[in-house]
Structure formats: structure tokens, C-alpha cells
Design a protein around this motif. Structure first.
Motif, PDB file in Angstrom:
ATOM      1  N   THR A   3      14.596 -12.870 -21.507  1.00  0.00           N
ATOM      2  CA  THR A   3      14.369 -11.625 -20.797  1.00  0.00           C
ATOM      3  C   THR A   3      15.042 -11.741 -19.443  1.00  0.00           C
ATOM      4  N   SER A   4      15.195 -10.638 -18.766  1.00  0.00           N
ATOM      5  CA  SER A   4      15.965 -10.648 -17.517  1.00  0.00           C
ATOM      6  C   SER A   4      15.116 -10.462 -16.272  1.00  0.00           C
ATOM      7  N   GLY A   5      13.780 -10.454 -16.420  1.00  0.00           N
ATOM      8  CA  GLY A   5      12.979 -10.264 -15.218  1.00  0.00           C
ATOM      9  C   GLY A   5      11.502 -10.343 -15.480  1.00  0.00           C
ATOM     10  N   LEU A   6      10.735  -9.973 -14.453  1.00  0.00           N
ATOM     11  CA  LEU A   6       9.276 -10.008 -14.483  1.00  0.00           C
ATOM     12  C   LEU A   6       8.734  -8.660 -14.042  1.00  0.00           C
ATOM     13  N   VAL A   7       7.575  -8.315 -14.564  1.00  0.00           N
ATOM     14  CA  VAL A   7       6.910  -7.066 -14.202  1.00  0.00           C
ATOM     15  C   VAL A   7       5.540  -7.403 -13.617  1.00  0.00           C
ATOM     16  N   ALA A   8       5.211  -6.779 -12.492  1.00  0.00           N
ATOM     17  CA  ALA A   8       3.929  -7.006 -11.817  1.00  0.00           C
ATOM     18  C   ALA A   8       2.970  -5.874 -12.144  1.00  0.00           C
ATOM     19  N   TYR A   9       1.682  -6.233 -12.234  1.00  0.00           N
ATOM     20  CA  TYR A   9       0.643  -5.265 -12.578  1.00  0.00           C
ATOM     21  C   TYR A   9      -0.516  -5.388 -11.600  1.00  0.00           C
ATOM     22  N   LEU A  10      -1.127  -4.251 -11.290  1.00  0.00           N
ATOM     23  CA  LEU A  10      -2.437  -4.196 -10.658  1.00  0.00           C
ATOM     24  C   LEU A  10      -3.378  -3.677 -11.731  1.00  0.00           C
ATOM     25  N   ASP A  11      -4.258  -4.530 -12.218  1.00  0.00           N
ATOM     26  CA  ASP A  11      -4.977  -4.265 -13.456  1.00  0.00           C
ATOM     27  C   ASP A  11      -3.930  -4.055 -14.544  1.00  0.00           C
TER      28      ASP A  11
ATOM     29  N   GLY B 121       3.862   4.062  -3.689  1.00  0.00           N
ATOM     30  CA  GLY B 121       2.408   4.158  -3.656  1.00  0.00           C
ATOM     31  C   GLY B 121       1.709   2.821  -3.746  1.00  0.00           C
ATOM     32  N   TYR B 122       2.471   1.732  -4.016  1.00  0.00           N
ATOM     33  CA  TYR B 122       1.859   0.412  -4.169  1.00  0.00           C
ATOM     34  C   TYR B 122       2.495  -0.619  -3.240  1.00  0.00           C
ATOM     35  N   ARG B 123       3.186  -0.166  -2.225  1.00  0.00           N
ATOM     36  CA  ARG B 123       3.821  -1.098  -1.309  1.00  0.00           C
ATOM     37  C   ARG B 123       2.811  -1.655  -0.328  1.00  0.00           C
ATOM     38  N   ARG B 124       3.210  -2.764   0.313  1.00  0.00           N
ATOM     39  CA  ARG B 124       2.352  -3.453   1.282  1.00  0.00           C
ATOM     40  C   ARG B 124       1.076  -3.962   0.635  1.00  0.00           C
TER      41      ARG B 124
ATOM     42  N   TYR C 265     -11.079  10.687  -0.279  1.00  0.00           N
ATOM     43  CA  TYR C 265     -10.663  11.912  -0.962  1.00  0.00           C
ATOM     44  C   TYR C 265      -9.138  12.046  -0.993  1.00  0.00           C
ATOM     45  N   ASN C 266      -8.457  10.970  -0.710  1.00  0.00           N
ATOM     46  CA  ASN C 266      -6.995  11.013  -0.625  1.00  0.00           C
ATOM     47  C   ASN C 266      -6.379   9.972  -1.551  1.00  0.00           C
ATOM     48  N   ARG C 267      -6.959   9.784  -2.728  1.00  0.00           N
ATOM     49  CA  ARG C 267      -6.557   8.688  -3.600  1.00  0.00           C
ATOM     50  C   ARG C 267      -5.164   8.856  -4.177  1.00  0.00           C
ATOM     51  N   ALA C 268      -4.604  10.043  -4.114  1.00  0.00           N
ATOM     52  CA  ALA C 268      -3.233  10.223  -4.594  1.00  0.00           C
ATOM     53  C   ALA C 268      -2.227   9.491  -3.715  1.00  0.00           C
ATOM     54  N   PHE C 269      -2.656   9.077  -2.533  1.00  0.00           N
ATOM     55  CA  PHE C 269      -1.780   8.365  -1.597  1.00  0.00           C
ATOM     56  C   PHE C 269      -2.487   7.062  -1.215  1.00  0.00           C
ATOM     57  N   PRO C 270      -2.249   5.978  -1.980  1.00  0.00           N
ATOM     58  CA  PRO C 270      -3.084   4.770  -1.885  1.00  0.00           C
ATOM     59  C   PRO C 270      -3.177   4.138  -0.504  1.00  0.00           C
ATOM     60  N   THR C 271      -2.135   4.231   0.313  1.00  0.00           N
ATOM     61  CA  THR C 271      -2.196   3.575   1.622  1.00  0.00           C
ATOM     62  C   THR C 271      -2.705   4.503   2.722  1.00  0.00           C
ATOM     63  N   HIS C 272      -3.148   5.688   2.335  1.00  0.00           N
ATOM     64  CA  HIS C 272      -3.613   6.671   3.322  1.00  0.00           C
ATOM     65  C   HIS C 272      -5.017   7.150   2.965  1.00  0.00           C
ATOM     66  N   ALA C 273      -5.915   6.224   2.735  1.00  0.00           N
ATOM     67  CA  ALA C 273      -7.282   6.585   2.362  1.00  0.00           C
ATOM     68  C   ALA C 273      -7.943   7.376   3.487  1.00  0.00           C
ATOM     69  N   HIS C 274      -8.686   8.402   3.122  1.00  0.00           N
ATOM     70  CA  HIS C 274      -9.286   9.263   4.130  1.00  0.00           C
ATOM     71  C   HIS C 274     -10.599   9.825   3.618  1.00  0.00           C
TER      72      HIS C 274
END
Length: 578
Positions: free
Chosen positions: A449-457, A505-508, A138-147
Motif C-alpha cells: 500500500t502507499s500510505g496510512l489513514v488516521a481515524y478518530l473512532d 474540521g479535524y485539524r489541531r 450547539y456548534n458541533r458542525a465546527f469542531p474547533t469552535h465549540a459554543h
């Protein structure tokens, strides 16, 4: 031995939720509804129905010899036989967050009841719907703090390799912990005494994680083909590799099983020159009813089931290899692959025998007496932990804006620090415009281009600046990167990785590692003769502060960079020569 443990009390949040609104917090009105003290409610609704005869608040002094002595506190002396928590002590030893004494056997009964869907033997303390609340985030707004309700979810720091999107757990300040894994129908209980004779001993999370990992490694996984599988292992800072020769063919199919920490990354690579050089092979992964694609890397949790993989091989492929790079503990359960492809080929590497496949997560109704996985836990949902990387010209302006944000250093700098002598003399809007111009974002056909962009989905989560080294004016003028080196700074064949940004929100989750690996391949395919970075060395007990934007030495080492100079105690120059 009886010890204090505060995790049990959290079951009270839904102890009387059967037949009521499952989202309602029942804790505050508990005493008002029952007109009974909390300790009486616990006894009537949990411990007595479950036969937990050695679980209680304020145990009798006659049981003191079975209770672990805790710390010495001013005003109380040696705390022994009464609640350790100061707030609970002031409440008379009965509180919702602390004060409950129990044995490992009693806690095992409670854990089994939760995994059974709220029932143990003939006693039911929760209905199945209420029990699911413990394992639902119920804490999906904070991805590394699932509760979930009363329990944390997916906390590898103390759950170890048992961690998953629905693994629930709780820790006690005195050193205790409980972990419930509904996918494996297993639990781990650790009752230690971290605070004797003082709370200054430190953190025992590594010990907690080790217990969870030991249990996880004891859970078997049966090979999808044949009697044995290649297993990558889970040693700290290791690189396990399975390499096989190929004779012709443009496609390959194989099965893959992995369950790793976000800092441990696997890859599928091909060689066209007998194993001297390697490149990532994009892979399509399938599970029943689901399909997704990666750039050839894989990390995280995939549902604890064998996946079917398919890959198109580069022309002239002579060898194919699978590898897993690990960082520091805690780890997941590692990666495995059958000893043979679905086509001809022979493998080598360590063998793990007796791997038996656990039941996959169920999305249907609960079976009697057993808790299934909550709805939504599917291979498609956990595939988000697999990072894909694209050239920045294939990203949109909105993607870049999402990664860099609107506040903080990335938003202010817009990756112009190494591009200009005095970046802060440039108006902020112009810095934003320069980044858009340099990346050619929204122009998939752009040659540069000058870089790369990472995606989750399809969610943009990270950025990496990578260009020929001569594009960075400040870098060429800096003193530190060139200390003790003699080479032409204006060599256009040498590329540089200068900046990383991971969206809040997407670190680690392995974003920087995926970007660093992709940068190597990106530079190689663009004709670079070498690529280098200038990372900071971060010790386990340190934080990099505002310097982390250049990356860390572990991130670069994971991508195959080697250290060529060490100009300062904390700064290194690392490089890959093609």
C-alpha cells in the motif's frame, strides 16, 4: 478596582428562561417582554438578587479613581470611566456585548452561581436546565469552535489546562476573561488592561492561559495506587519517560491518567533488546461502562479520571516505558501513572505527591446547589481525541474520499505530486484512480500500500504517504532534498514520508503527529533500513501556507526524526535509521 467586562451580559440570554423553552434565544425580545431598559433588567434579575453591588453600566464619575484607564481614542481622548467599545459608546454605554463594569469579587459571585446550577445562597437567577445551556455545545458542525449559550467551550488558547469539553469561558477585548470549569467546580477570572494606552500592544491570551493552567495544576489528583504517582510534567518541548524492566510475561495491566493538549502526545512502548529500540504497544483502555482501543498513543481529554489499561506485550519484552512529548504552551495537566504495575515491576522518573482524584463527571440528576456535567460527556465521547492509524489498504474508497474531500489541493492532487513529472497533465479522474490503485484500498490482504489513514473512532480524518523512496519519481529528480548529500538515491531500503492530509474540521488534534509516528513503525515492520521526510520549518509567527502538506519539523521531531541536512532556510531533511 472596577474594570469594564463584557462577559457578564451573556448570562442575560437565559436570564428569564426558567420555565420556558430552553432553546429559545431570549435576548432580542428582552426589552419588549419586560418593557424595561437592559441595564434595569440586569439589575433586577442578576446583580441585585446576587448582591453584586459593584456591577453596573455607566458608573458614577465619583468611582473613576477605582476604574482602570483604557486607551486614547480620537474624538474621545483618554477613555476612562466609560465603555471602551465604540459601538456600545454610541448606544449610550448600555449594550448586550459591552459596557458592564464589575469587580473580581462580583464576577466570582456570578461564576459560582453558574457552577451551582443558577443559584447563589438563597437567590436563584436561572433554573438548572437553563444553566446547562451555557455548557452545552450547539456548534458541533465546527469542531474547533465549540459554543454554548453565550459562552465559548473548550478553548485552550486562553483557558489553558482548565480546558475541557464543558469548560465555558469568554474574553473581553480590553484583556479580561472568565473561565468556568464545572467538572472541578472551579473558575478563573482575569481582569487586565491590554488596551492602555493603545490597543496595539498585542494579544494577552498566553497570560490568560497561564492563569487557567496555574489553577488547573493546583487541583489535586489522588493516585489510584500507593501514595505517589509518576508525573510527566508540562514543560515546553519536553520528553518525559518512565521506563521499567520486565521479567517474562505476555500481558500487563496498569492505570493511566492523562489530560493533554492535542499537540502533546503520550505513548506506551516496549523493547525486546534491553532498551535500544522501541515499538508502540496497542492498549485497551477502560472506564466504568466504557472500553476502547488505541495504537499505543494517547492525547487529549479523557474525563479526568483514572483509566484501566491492558496491553499484550511482544514476545521477549525486556522493558516497558511510558512517555509524553510536549510541544509549545498552552498544555493540559499532563499524564500520570502509579509508581507500580498491577504486576511486579519497579519504576523511575519524577514523582508527584499528594495527587487527589477529583469527582468523575456525573451523568445523573444534579445534586442540590451544584452543577453536574452535561449528558454525553463520557469517556467514550472524549475518546475521539485518540487517533488510531491503519494501512491504507485496510481503508475503503469512501474513507479516502472523505479525507481528500472534493475541493482544494488534496482533492485535486490525490497525492500524485511526487509520483509524476507533470501531475497536472494527468486527468483528475485518472489521478483518483491511481491513488486507489496505489493504496489497494478495500483490500486488507494486499501485500503493498502507499500510505496510512488516521481515524478518530471510525471517522477517517487524515492521510500520510509513506513508501520506499524509489516510488517517488519527482522526489528522485528534485534538487533540494539532495543538496549537500552523497548517497544512492535508488536505495530500496530507504523509505520516505512525502505528504500529509488532515481533513477539514479535524485539524489541531494531533492527527499529523500520530501519522508520522505510525509511519516510522510501518516502515520498520516492512523491512526498511531508514525512513526520511522533507518537512518545512514554521516559526511561531508564521504559517506554512500551501507547503504544509510535507509536514513540519516539529511533527517529524515528535516522531523521533533527526535533522540530517538543511538545504534551504525553511526546508529540512529529517531521518530515522533502523
Amino acid at each position: 478596582m472596577i474594570v469594564a467586562h463584557d462577559a457578564v451580559g451573556f448570562a442575560l440570554r437565559c436570564a428569564d428562561a426558567a420555565g420556558t423553552d430552553p432553546t429559545r434565544d431570549r435576548w432580542i425580545p428582552m426589552r419588549r417582554d419586560t418593557r424595561e431598559r437592559l441595564d434595569r433588567v440586569v439589575a433586577d434579575r442578576i446583580t441585585e438578587p446576587l448582591g453584586m453591588q459593584e456591577t453596573r453600566f455607566n458608573p458614577s464619575p465619583r468611582l473613576r479613581w477605582r476604574i482602570a484607564a483604557e486607551e486614547y481614542q480620537l474624538g474621545r481622548g483618554l477613555v476612562w470611566g466609560s465603555v471602551h467599545d465604540e459601538n456600545a459608546y454610541c448606544l449610550g454605554g448600555v449594550a448586550g456585548h459591552a459596557g458592564l463594569f464589575a469587580t473580581a469579587r462580583d464576577l466570582a459571585t456570578l461564576a459560582q452561581a453558574a457552577l451551582n446550577g443558577g443559584r447563589y445562597g438563597r437567590a436563584r437567577i436561572l433554573d438548572e436546565r437553563s444553566t446547562r445551556l451555557l455548557f452545552t455545545d450547539y456548534n458541533r458542525a465546527f469542531p474547533t469552535h465549540a459554543h454554548g449559550l453565550g459562552f465559548e467551550l473548550d478553548q485552550r488558547r486562553y483557558m489553558g489546562a482548565l480546558s475541557s469539553a464543558v469548560t465555558a469561558g469568554h474574553t473581553g477585548f480590553t484583556g479580561t476573561s472568565i473561565v468556568l470549569d464545572p467538572l472541578a467546580h472551579s473558575f478563573a477570572i482575569l481582569l487586565t488592561n491590554r488596551v492602555h494606552p493603545t490597543r496595539e500592544w498585542g494579544n494577552n491570551s498566553p497570560s490568560r492561559a497561564a492563569v487557567g493552567t496555574d489553577l488547573a495544576m493546583a487541583l489535586p489528583v489522588r493516585p489510584s495506587q500507593g501514595p505517589t504517582s509518576w508525573y510527566a510534567g508540562e514543560a515546553d518541548g519536553s520528553k518525559a519517560t518512565l521506563t521499567i524492566p520486565l521479567r517474562g510475561g505476555t500481558r500487563t495491566n496498569f492505570d493511566l491518567w492523562y489530560d493533554t493538549a492535542s499537540t502533546d502526545t503520550g505513548a506506551v512502548e516496549a523493547s525486546t533488546d534491553g532498551g535500544r529500540t522501541w515499538r508502540l504497544v496497542p492498549v485497551t483502555l477502560r472506564a466504568p461502562g466504557y472500553r476502547w482501543r488505541t495504537d499505543g498513543t494517547y492525547t487529549g481529554f479523557q474525563g479526568r479520571q483514572w483509566l484501566t489499561a491492558e496491553a499484550a506485550l511482544p514476545a521477549g519484552t525486556t522493558h516497558l516505558r511510558w512517555l509524553l512529548r510536549t510541544a509549545a504552551a498552552p498544555h493540559g495537566r499532563g499524564a500520570a501513572r502509579p509508581r507500580r504495575l498491577r504486576r511486579r515491576g519497579a519504576g523511575d522518573g519524577p514523582v508527584r505527591r499528594g495527587l487527589r482524584r477529583p469527582p468523575p463527571p456525573r451523568r445523573g440528576p444534579l445534586r442540590p446547589g451544584r452543577l453536574g456535567a452535561p449528558a454525553g460527556l463520557t469517556p467514550a465521547s472524549v475518546a475521539r481525541v485518540t487517533v488510531t492509524v491503519r494501512p491504507a489498504n485496510e481503508a475503503s474508497r469512501d474513507d479516502l474520499r472523505a479525507v481528500f474531500g472534493t475541493r482544494g489541493d488534496p482533492a485535486n492532487c490525490q497525492c500524485q505530486w511526487f509520483k509524476s513529472r507533470d501531475v497536472w497533465a494527468i486527468p483528475k479522474q485518472e489521478r483518483t484512480d491511481r491513488l486507489r490503485s496505489q493504496t489497494h484500498c478495500g483490500e486488507p490482504s494486499a501485500a503493498q500500500t502507499s500510505g496510512l489513514v488516521a481515524y478518530l473512532d471510525d471517522e477517517p480524518v487524515g492521510w500520510c504517504a509513506v513508501e520506499p523512496r524509489i516510488a517517488y519519481e519527482r522526489l528522485l529528480r528534485a534538487r533540494v532534498p539532495w543538496s549537500g548529500r552523497e548517497e544512492a538515491k535508488d536505495d530500496p531500503g530507504v523509505w520516505a514520508v512525502t505528504c500529509f492530509v488532515t481533513r477539514t474540521g479535524y485539524r489541531r488534534r494531533g492527527v499529523s503527529r500520530a501519522l508520522a509516528r505510525a509511519a516510522v513503525e510501518f516502515a520498520r515492520t516492512r523491512g526498511a533500513t531508514a525512513i526520511e521526510g522533507y518537512p518545512i520549518r514554521v516559526e511561531p509567527d508564521q504559517t506554512g501556507g500551501g507547503e504544509l502538506f510535507v509536514g513540519t519539523t516539529t511533527v517529524f521531531a515528535d516522531a523521533g526524526f533527526t535533522e540530517i541536512s538543511n538545504p534551504t532556510p525553511r526546508r529540512a531533511v529529517m531521518r530515522v535509521d533502523f
